[in-house]
Design a protein around this motif. Structure first.
Motif, PDB file in Angstrom:
ATOM      1  N   ARG A 162      88.348   1.869   8.360  1.00 35.84           N
ATOM      2  CA  ARG A 162      89.242   3.028   8.235  1.00 35.84           C
ATOM      3  C   ARG A 162      88.492   4.326   8.560  1.00 35.84           C
ATOM      4  NH1 ARG A 162      90.936   0.447   3.172  1.00 35.84           N
ATOM      5  NH2 ARG A 162      92.883  -0.683   3.526  1.00 35.84           N
ATOM      6  N   TYR A 183      91.524  -1.358  15.363  1.00 34.64           N
ATOM      7  CA  TYR A 183      92.749  -1.959  14.817  1.00 34.64           C
ATOM      8  C   TYR A 183      92.598  -3.484  14.753  1.00 34.64           C
ATOM      9  CZ  TYR A 183      95.632   2.296  14.964  1.00 34.64           C
ATOM     10  OH  TYR A 183      96.173   3.533  14.729  1.00 34.64           O
ATOM     11  N   MET A 186      90.513  -4.443  11.808  1.00 37.10           N
ATOM     12  CA  MET A 186      91.274  -4.286  10.568  1.00 37.10           C
ATOM     13  C   MET A 186      92.263  -5.444  10.411  1.00 37.10           C
ATOM     14  SD  MET A 186      91.875  -0.155  10.663  1.00 37.10           S
ATOM     15  CE  MET A 186      92.569  -0.011   9.014  1.00 37.10           C
ATOM     16  N   GLY A 187      92.863  -5.865  11.520  1.00 32.01           N
ATOM     17  CA  GLY A 187      93.773  -7.006  11.466  1.00 32.01           C
ATOM     18  C   GLY A 187      93.068  -8.261  10.994  1.00 32.01           C
ATOM     19  N   LYS A 198     100.927  -8.529   7.938  1.00 36.50           N
ATOM     20  CA  LYS A 198     100.316  -7.215   8.100  1.00 36.50           C
ATOM     21  C   LYS A 198      99.241  -7.272   9.188  1.00 36.50           C
ATOM     22  CE  LYS A 198      98.565  -3.446   5.217  1.00 36.50           C
ATOM     23  NZ  LYS A 198      98.275  -3.051   3.829  1.00 36.50           N
ATOM     24  N   GLU A 201     100.681  -7.067  12.656  1.00 39.00           N
ATOM     25  CA  GLU A 201     101.028  -5.717  13.097  1.00 39.00           C
ATOM     26  C   GLU A 201      99.824  -5.040  13.756  1.00 39.00           C
ATOM     27  OE1 GLU A 201     103.600  -3.134  10.623  1.00 39.00           O
ATOM     28  OE2 GLU A 201     103.302  -4.662   9.088  1.00 39.00           O
ATOM     29  N   TYR A 202      98.672  -5.163  13.129  1.00 34.18           N
ATOM     30  CA  TYR A 202      97.458  -4.553  13.692  1.00 34.18           C
ATOM     31  C   TYR A 202      97.066  -5.227  15.010  1.00 34.18           C
ATOM     32  CZ  TYR A 202      96.472  -1.610   9.651  1.00 34.18           C
ATOM     33  OH  TYR A 202      96.529  -0.632   8.683  1.00 34.18           O
ATOM     34  N   TYR A 203      97.150  -6.537  15.053  1.00 35.87           N
ATOM     35  CA  TYR A 203      96.811  -7.265  16.282  1.00 35.87           C
ATOM     36  C   TYR A 203      97.718  -6.845  17.436  1.00 35.87           C
ATOM     37  CZ  TYR A 203      93.966 -10.670  13.648  1.00 35.87           C
ATOM     38  OH  TYR A 203      93.022 -11.282  12.889  1.00 35.87           O
ATOM     39  N   SER A 206      96.882  -3.379  18.711  1.00 33.90           N
ATOM     40  CA  SER A 206      95.630  -3.451  19.467  1.00 33.90           C
ATOM     41  C   SER A 206      95.859  -4.065  20.848  1.00 33.90           C
ATOM     42  CB  SER A 206      94.611  -4.285  18.689  1.00 33.90           C
ATOM     43  OG  SER A 206      93.428  -4.450  19.431  1.00 33.90           O
ATOM     44  N   PHE A 554     104.778   0.330  13.246  1.00 35.98           N
ATOM     45  CA  PHE A 554     103.464   0.192  12.630  1.00 35.98           C
ATOM     46  C   PHE A 554     103.145   1.419  11.778  1.00 35.98           C
ATOM     47  CE2 PHE A 554      98.926   1.123  12.745  1.00 35.98           C
ATOM     48  CZ  PHE A 554      98.354  -0.065  12.321  1.00 35.98           C
ATOM     49  N   ARG A 558     102.764   1.808   7.619  1.00 33.52           N
ATOM     50  CA  ARG A 558     101.560   2.350   6.960  1.00 33.52           C
ATOM     51  C   ARG A 558     101.930   3.534   6.064  1.00 33.52           C
ATOM     52  NH1 ARG A 558     100.788  -1.406   9.516  1.00 33.52           N
ATOM     53  NH2 ARG A 558     101.424  -2.200   7.487  1.00 33.52           N
TER      54      ARG A 558
END
Length: 977
Positions: A162, A183, A186-187, A198, A201-203, A206, A554, A558
């Motif tokens: 982060r 990202y 984080m995923g 969740k 979403e990050y994947y 990215s 996304f 968040r």
């Protein structure tokens, strides 16, 4: 374009030629043009040697080291970074070299000790020289996040990522491939924390950034595919995962050598998919070739070599060759002793796997020792001193999954004792497992991700039930039976209960009205964006709008998470109400039953992976528990469903009677005739309509003739029922959309027209909707007027909703199961998806889903069947009539007519449905008596009667007439006197 520009600079002999060479190399590295990058590096080094290039040799050597890292040539990369450090460069270059060296160690070798040394050196240089370069700071934080990731400290890693993200965005903005890389990391952390949706979403974000700026064939795009594929594998979507991993491999094969770590990783993940699909020999072939390649590349003492041995051990477990598996896991552990530090979740995983092999081999002592060693590697605060009965208090751990495996494994290891004193130590491990689950549950923000917690609770329930049942047999104890019920209950509907509890907490926690409105706005925005995404996917999967809307969703998600964090921080009562979920106790269930007007029995099932079927029977006076081995239960349920849906092809009577013997006969002596039964199923048992189980293989002696039956997801939900209040009349709204003939599809015979995913016209549905509306004096929407937009607008104003339509069930993602309405209009697509119900304000006390398979869906461990009916329960509807197979358009109208007539006469919902089946059978003849035509609808949830508040004038008229008659009689008597 940048490459062309820099080449022109160099070609013209500009004074900026040196910088152009450096930037040109950087561009080639970014675009995976490794051959050209190497040539430019060699050209630049030659210029340096001739003293005709101003650029620092450190910068060129750094670029060459980055190239070697990308090519997987880590030894050469380390040498280059060491040579850079030997140049005694300026502070920022020294820090960059150490950061690069740390990445080289961790990306390919997972050498955490050397990576951490490089990080510490780089951080000291940055701190000592007050370096504020945000790109360098972002890379430093990224490196430390990866170190924490590989030691299993996922929350700590997330915090580093982060911070790195904030620096990266401040330099590049939100749309940059370097932002996409963070990202992705984080995923991976959310995936490791079991928050799969969740992570996705990050994947996805990215992947979109990488494809947009780097091209569809870039190695970073392949990395995103790899991440998504592994996530699909973890969700048991093996074929989809295999397809995605193949895409990643195809990109990597073009640009990397066959022995490159990324190529081997793709092959490994493909092997995992084959293993998931049960093709163990194919998987083993992949893993053995990967093992040989890695040993040749890295030598024996390497993390990735250890992982190859681990995968071979996992395949041997599937083959039930536990000696062979133990050998593989033992080798992985020996490698781990060299490459890992004292605390590492991969090593904990190795020890847990080995311990479970020893359990299978009945070497209990070895199993217990290895489970304890797994805990020691996973719990930095735990120092095991050799006592296998030692129970740590788990406050801080690297991996939740491994901590739970160790605790449950230790509980199971004591279960084989022959006397109670030998078994009792397992209880402490069961209690600590429950505490661990409760703590972990607080970290989840997405309802869908709570499903992984349900799976963990189910593992605990299976273990606890076996142990407490054995203890109760050795020493009958009321407390043991209570614990069997409680742990079974702990594993049921956890995600649904959490959602309903959170909604309740919002309402009763003194949260200001403006914040409640804000929360509603977030939900509406999520719903709107999800619908936009669906509409685009239906029309054009490659629309340029899609990525922008996914990014917006996304960011909304968040922001919503931050809003919920604010509520939890500022309103303690909300937090307490939200998380204060405990399974209902036996005494509370019995009290509820004793206060109930109907004579009811609750039957709770728990079916374990070890084929232990545990049945709890609760009445207002007593509680009994039966446990038995049921080795063929799944096969018998599948046979029954096949016999129902293919009348004549299978012997329905035999299949039904077999299931009766399995599920009811063991407890039949405890059941009082005419009592109402509340069935709380588990897993695939949720597909069984108990009403149609036969007491004997001949005739029609169905269970429905001795009992009325309802179903619920848990006893906790059952006792949370409250008396239903209505305002005025119980208003009914009935829908029957219009469907045109599907081109190319032949309509089956009239009696076999079903409400399914083939959108044939449904003449019976329109007739049914009319009858239901007439019986209940309700409102009717037929044909083209039965639109989704209108339903969303008016459904909240009705007490009873009746939907006679088609449905399409999504077995992979239940959120996208849907009910079909008439043709789309300007605002809606004509499909009411399960996820859309989340944000509808429904006040109905009963919803009847007179469509296909509305009680069917994907089975989630511990959570049950993820059906459309469950989606309505999740939206707060207390009672749902659902179907367990395709509904006949010919017979269903009659069944529903009887059901609503009975409701209108004041019968409770379960009795009304039970009598409706009997009334249907009174007139049905021939094949129409087959349960396919009348047995598919069941009631889930509250069974109270519908309160019908009649118009007072309706009752006053007969009373007035009666009074007139009585006065006339009295008058005549007086005259006679």
């Amino acid at each position: 374009l940048s490459i062309t520009g820099y080449c022109n600079f160099i070609h013209k002999g500009s004074d900026e030629c040196d910088n152009a060479c450096k930037e040109l190399i950087t561009c080639h590295l970014k675009t995976n043009n490794f051959d050209q990058a190497g040539k430019e590096i060699d050209y630049s080094i030659n210029l340096i040697r001739r003293h005709s290039l101003i650029v620092s040799p450190v910068e060129i050597l750094s670029l060459k080291a980055q190239l070697k890292v990308k090519l997987g040539q880590t030894d050469e990369a380390h040498m280059l970074y060491d040579s850079i450090i030997g140049f005694n460069p300026i502070a920022i270059e020294l820090a960059e070299a150490n950061v690069g060296k740390g990445f080289a160690y961790i990306i390919h070798n997972s050498n955490l000790q050397e990576a951490e040394k490089a990080y510490v050196t780089a951080k000291k240089v940055i701190d000592d020289n007050s370096i504020l370069d945000k790109i360098l700071l972002s890379k430093l934080l990224d490196l430390y996040g990866r170190i924490k990731w590989h030691t299993g400290e996922f929350e700590a890693a997330l915090e580093q990522f982060r911070l790195a993200l904030a620096h990266c965005i401040s330099v590049f903005g939100v749309s940059h491939p370097d932002v996409g890389a963070i990202y992705a990391n984080m995923g991976i952390m959310y995936k490791n924390l079991l928050q799969y949706d969740k992570a996705l979403e990050y994947y996805t974000l990215s992947l979109n950034l990488r494809k947009k700026f780097l091209g569809v064939d870039h190695l970073e795009v392949a990395n995103s595919y790899n991440n998504i594929g592994y996530l699909l594998y973890k969700k048991d979507l093996f074929e989809d995962a295999l397809t995605i991993h193949q895409k990643a491999l195809n990109i990597r094969k073009v640009q990397l050598s066959p022995s490159h770590s990324s190529i081997l990783q793709s092959l490994e993940h493909i092997g995992l998919c084959y293993g998931g699909m049960g093709q163990f020999r194919e998987a083993e072939k992949y893993f053995k070739s990967i093992l040989n390649a890695r040993i040749e590349k890295y030598g024996i003492n390497n993390h990735w070599v250890g992982y190859a041995y681990y995968n071979l051990g996992a395949i041997a477990v599937e083959d039930q060759d536990y000696h062979k598996a133990a050998d593989y896991f033992s080798i992985a552990i020996e490698i781990g002793k060299v490459v890992y530090g004292p605390y590492n979740y991969d090593q904990a995983d190795n020890y847990n796997r080995l311990a479970n092999c020893y359990l299978k081999l009945n070497e209990t002592g070895k199993a217990q020792q290895n489970f304890q060693l797994a805990l020691q590697h996973n719990l930095p605060e735990y120092d095991w001193e050799g006592d296998v009965k030692s129970v740590p208090e788990v406050n801080y751990y690297l991996s939740f999954r491994e901590a739970l495996r160790s605790l449950i494994g230790l509980a199971n290891s004591f279960a084989n004792g022959q006397v109670a004193d030998e078994i009792v130590p397992s209880i402490s491990f069961i209690i600590e497992s429950e505490n661990l689950i409760k703590k972990f549950k607080r970290n989840f923000s997405k309802d869908s991700d709570l499903l992984s917690i349900s799976s963990s609770s189910k593992q605990l329930a299976d273990c606890a039930n076996k142990i407490y049942y054995k203890l109760n047999e050795l020493n009958p104890n009321h407390a043991y039976k209570e614990e069997i019920f409680r742990y079974s209950e702990l594993a049921k509907g956890s995600a649904l209960l959490s959602k309903l509890n959170a909604e309740k907490a919002i309402r009763i926690s003194d949260i200001p009205e403006d914040l409640l409105k804000t929360e509603l706005l977030f939900k509406n925005k999520q719903d709107s964006l999800n619908n936009l995404i669906l509409n685009i996917l239906n029309e054009d999967k490659h629309s340029p709008e899609l990525d922008a809307i996914k990014t917006q969703l996304f960011e909304t998600n968040r922001s919503y998470e931050s809003f919920i964090d604010l509520l939890e921080a500022n309103y303690p009562k909300y937090t307490l109400n939200k998380y204060g979920i405990d399974p209902v106790k036996i005494q509370r269930v019995q009290q509820f039953l004793s206060n109930s007007e109907s004579r009811s029995s609750v039957i709770q099932y728990n079916y374990s992976e070890q084929n232990d079927l545990t049945i709890s029977i609760i009445t207002s006076e007593e509680h009994r528990v039966v446990q038995l081995k049921s080795l063929e239960l799944v096969d018998k349920i599948q046979l029954l469903r096949q016999a129902i849906q293919e009348p004549g092809k299978e012997d329905f009577r035999a299949a039904s009677f077999e299931l009766f013997k399995e599920l009811i006969a063991p407890i039949e002596d405890f059941l009082v005739p005419d009592k109402h039964l509340v069935i709380i199923p588990d897993g695939i048992i949720g597909f069984v309509p108990f009403d149609i189980l036969l007491r004997r293989p001949e005739g029609e002696d169905y269970l429905l003739f001795s009992h009325s039956i309802t179903y619920d997801l848990s006893a906790t939900l059952f006792v949370s029922r409250v008396p239903q209040e209505t305002n005025g009349n119980s208003k009914l709204l009935s829908y029957a959309p219009k469907f045109e003939q599907v081109v190319g599809e032949s309509v089956p015979l009239d009696e076999l027209i079903v409400r399914s995913d083939i959108l044939n016209p449904l003449p019976g549905a329109e007739d049914e909707a009319r009858k239901v509306s007439e019986i209940m004096e309700g409102d009717l929407r037929l044909g083209e007027s039965a639109t989704e937009a209108l339903f969303k607008k008016e459904a909240g104003s009705y007490d009873i909703l009746h939907l006679a339509t088609h449905s399409i069930i999504n077995q992979e993602d239940p959120n996208y199961s849907k009910l079909m309405f008439s043709d789309k209009d300007d605002s809606e697509d004509g499909m009411l998806h399960a996820f859309e119900l989340e944000n509808m304000s429904l006040n109905a006390t009963l919803v009847t889903l007179s469509a296909c398979n509305t009680g069917v869906g994907k089975i989630e461990e511990g959570e049950g069947v993820m059906s459309m009916a469950r989606a309505f329960r999740s939206a707060g509807v207390p009672s749902v009539v659902m179907s367990l197979w395709p509904a006949s358009d010919k017979s269903t109208p009659d069944l529903m007519k009887y059901f609503y007539q009975n409701l209108n006469n004041g019968q409770s919902k379960d009795v009304a449905l039970n009598h409706a089946r009997k009334q249907y059978l009174e007139t049905a003849t021939g094949k129409a008596r087959h349960p396919f035509y009348w047995g598919g609808f069941v009631l889930i949830g509250d069974n109270q009667p519908i309160k019908i508040d009649r118009n007072p004038m309706i009752w006053m008229l007969p009373i007035a007439l009666l009074m007139v008659v009585m006065l006339a009689i009295a008058y005549n008597k007086r005259r006679r006197i």
